[in-house]
Write an enzyme that holds these catalytic residues in place. Structure first.
Site, short mmCIF file in Angstrom:
data_model
loop_
_atom_site.label_atom_id
_atom_site.label_comp_id
_atom_site.label_asym_id
_atom_site.label_seq_id
_atom_site.Cartn_x
_atom_site.Cartn_y
_atom_site.Cartn_z
CG HIS A 41 1.95 11.39 -9.31
ND1 HIS A 41 3.28 11.67 -9.55
CD2 HIS A 41 1.61 10.43 -10.20
CE1 HIS A 41 3.73 10.91 -10.53
NE2 HIS A 41 2.72 10.15 -10.95
CD GLU B 23 3.77 14.65 -5.12
OE1 GLU B 23 3.05 13.65 -5.35
OE2 GLU B 23 4.99 14.66 -5.37
CB CYS C 275 4.16 16.48 -8.49
SG CYS C 275 3.19 14.97 -8.62
#
Length: 143
Positions: free
Chosen positions: A48, A50, A81
């Site tokens: 992801h 992040e 995250c």
């Protein structure tokens, strides 16, 4: 947020959900790292935006604690995250679009501000929300 939006567009060009992230230095003036979703490109479910930006910022600083840093992301962080944000000790999370289905910074859950945890970053929601949401809406509409 504009830099995070540019990262989100890079994710979309790679066939991934357009989410982008930026980690800013403790003084807020220097970009330490950027990231965009790379799950499709890498086959890694943890890729992801992040998580990638946090990993890169920690590598640059040579430590896992990102105390004083700010994470800017186009979409409200998910639970994975949010956990990475808490564990890395990021002090501030700035996000654009809310994620009513999977958000963990105030929408569905509020992991980052859970009083039972030892670190609770400040959350600033809704920055350029319409632009961030539009990018996601268009992406999913095309599919």
């Amino acid at each position: 947020m504009r830099l995070a939006l540019a990262e989100a567009e890079r994710a979309e060009q790679g066939g991934d959900v357009p989410v982008g992230a930026v980690v800013l230095s403790r003084d807020g003036t220097t970009v330490l790292a950027t990231g965009h979703n790379e799950r499709e490109a890498t086959g890694d479910p943890t890729a992801h935006a992040e998580v990638l930006a946090i990993r890169r910022a920690a590598a640059l600083l040579g430590e896992w604690r990102l105390t004083g840093c700010t994470l800017v992301v186009t979409l409200e962080p998910c639970t994975m995250c949010a956990g990475a944000i808490v564990q890395s000790r990021v002090d501030r999370v700035v996000y654009g679009a809310r994620d009513e289905k999977a958000g963990a910074a105030g929408s569905l859950w509020d992991v980052v501000r859970d009083r039972r945890l030892n670190h609770r970053p400040e959350v600033v929601a809704g920055v350029l929300a319409a632009e961030c949401a539009h990018l996601l809406t268009e992406f999913f509409r095309d599919r």
